[in-house]
Design a protein around this motif. Structure first.
Motif, PDB file in Angstrom:
ATOM      1  N   PRO A  75     -85.466 -17.194 -46.570  1.00 44.80           N
ATOM      2  CA  PRO A  75     -84.460 -17.076 -45.625  1.00 44.80           C
ATOM      3  C   PRO A  75     -84.883 -17.888 -44.845  1.00 44.80           C
ATOM      4  O   PRO A  75     -83.493 -17.987 -44.962  1.00 44.80           O
ATOM      5  N   GLN A  76     -84.963 -18.334 -44.254  1.00 51.34           N
ATOM      6  CA  GLN A  76     -84.936 -19.636 -43.461  1.00 51.34           C
ATOM      7  C   GLN A  76     -84.402 -20.750 -43.858  1.00 51.34           C
ATOM      8  O   GLN A  76     -84.059 -21.603 -43.187  1.00 51.34           O
ATOM      9  N   HIS A  77     -85.033 -20.656 -45.490  1.00 53.17           N
ATOM     10  CA  HIS A  77     -84.039 -22.223 -46.262  1.00 53.17           C
ATOM     11  C   HIS A  77     -82.836 -22.076 -46.233  1.00 53.17           C
ATOM     12  O   HIS A  77     -82.234 -22.720 -46.318  1.00 53.17           O
ATOM     13  N   GLY A  78     -81.923 -20.708 -45.922  1.00 58.36           N
ATOM     14  CA  GLY A  78     -80.482 -20.593 -46.188  1.00 58.36           C
ATOM     15  C   GLY A  78     -80.051 -21.327 -45.041  1.00 58.36           C
ATOM     16  O   GLY A  78     -78.825 -21.701 -45.295  1.00 58.36           O
ATOM     17  N   ASP A 126     -87.247 -30.966 -44.239  1.00 51.84           N
ATOM     18  CA  ASP A 126     -88.245 -31.427 -44.558  1.00 51.84           C
ATOM     19  C   ASP A 126     -89.030 -29.993 -45.693  1.00 51.84           C
ATOM     20  O   ASP A 126     -89.801 -30.995 -46.452  1.00 51.84           O
ATOM     21  N   GLU A 127     -88.785 -28.930 -45.324  1.00 51.93           N
ATOM     22  CA  GLU A 127     -89.379 -28.008 -46.037  1.00 51.93           C
ATOM     23  C   GLU A 127     -88.835 -28.105 -48.011  1.00 51.93           C
ATOM     24  O   GLU A 127     -89.124 -27.971 -48.407  1.00 51.93           O
ATOM     25  N   LEU A 128     -87.505 -28.430 -47.536  1.00 49.05           N
ATOM     26  CA  LEU A 128     -87.330 -28.377 -48.916  1.00 49.05           C
ATOM     27  C   LEU A 128     -86.827 -29.182 -49.476  1.00 49.05           C
ATOM     28  O   LEU A 128     -86.913 -29.749 -51.002  1.00 49.05           O
ATOM     29  N   ALA A 157     -89.690 -31.132 -49.561  1.00 48.94           N
ATOM     30  CA  ALA A 157     -90.955 -30.766 -50.124  1.00 48.94           C
ATOM     31  C   ALA A 157     -90.834 -30.016 -51.384  1.00 48.94           C
ATOM     32  O   ALA A 157     -92.042 -30.570 -52.169  1.00 48.94           O
ATOM     33  N   LEU A 158     -90.325 -29.189 -51.497  1.00 45.26           N
ATOM     34  CA  LEU A 158     -90.158 -28.293 -52.506  1.00 45.26           C
ATOM     35  C   LEU A 158     -89.012 -28.701 -53.976  1.00 45.26           C
ATOM     36  O   LEU A 158     -88.701 -27.962 -54.619  1.00 45.26           O
ATOM     37  N   GLY A 159     -88.400 -29.472 -53.474  1.00 47.14           N
ATOM     38  CA  GLY A 159     -87.725 -30.480 -54.251  1.00 47.14           C
ATOM     39  C   GLY A 159     -86.504 -29.986 -54.763  1.00 47.14           C
ATOM     40  O   GLY A 159     -85.251 -30.079 -55.852  1.00 47.14           O
ATOM     41  N   TYR A 160     -86.049 -29.601 -53.813  1.00 49.98           N
ATOM     42  CA  TYR A 160     -84.813 -29.166 -53.219  1.00 49.98           C
ATOM     43  C   TYR A 160     -82.929 -29.610 -52.753  1.00 49.98           C
ATOM     44  O   TYR A 160     -81.744 -29.691 -53.099  1.00 49.98           O
TER      45      TYR A 160
END
Length: 153
Positions: free
Chosen positions: A42-45, A77-79, A81-84
């Motif tokens: 959810p934080q990626h939202g 940064d997280e997205l 690393a995840l390729g989004y």
């Protein structure tokens, strides 16, 4: 009546808004996981919900989502690393960076939009189109009033 009971039986604005948010996020991210995006949270939202297909500046994402710029930077940064998403120079200002969705990000965005549209359609059918439209109108108005509280202080 105990406070906990009152919040359960007659929830205030914050509790109701939180329950709605968590329920929508729960369904959205469960469906996205089923459709090939199990690594999203959810934080990626805070980024993905406001990201334009051609890219967006992190400062704009922070403003739109109501999150601090540092929070948005961590999520980007997280997205990344995840390729989004990927960061690219902003053609309008070479000093600035754009957060641009990758093909994986674009797929997630399309699927997310479809899940939310289906969810909203389901609720509109359950309570009636006019009632749901009025609910959305009032919810937007209350949200904007609440987001503007700092300007009044």
């Amino acid at each position: 009546m105990r406070r906990s009971e009152r919040k359960s039986t007659d929830p205030d604005l914050g509790v109701s808004a939180g329950r709605l948010l968590f329920a929508v996020q729960g369904e959205l991210f469960a469906r996205l996981a089923e459709q090939g995006h199990p690594d999203l949270r959810p934080q990626h939202g805070a980024v993905l919900a406001y990201l334009d297909p051609e890219g967006s500046r992190a400062t704009d994402l922070a403003q739109r989502s109501g999150q601090h710029k540092q929070v948005v930077g961590k999520v980007v940064d997280e997205l990344e690393a995840l390729g989004y998403v990927e960061r690219r120079p902003d053609p309008a200002d070479r000093r600035a960076k754009l957060v641009v969705p990758t093909e994986r990000g674009l797929d997630q965005m399309a699927r997310s939009d479809a899940v939310v549209e289906a969810l909203e359609r389901r609720h509109a059918e359950a309570v009636g189109e006019e009632t749901y439209a009025e609910f959305r109108r009032v919810l937007r108005e209350v949200t904007e009033l609440q987001r503007a509280w700092r300007e009044r202080v």
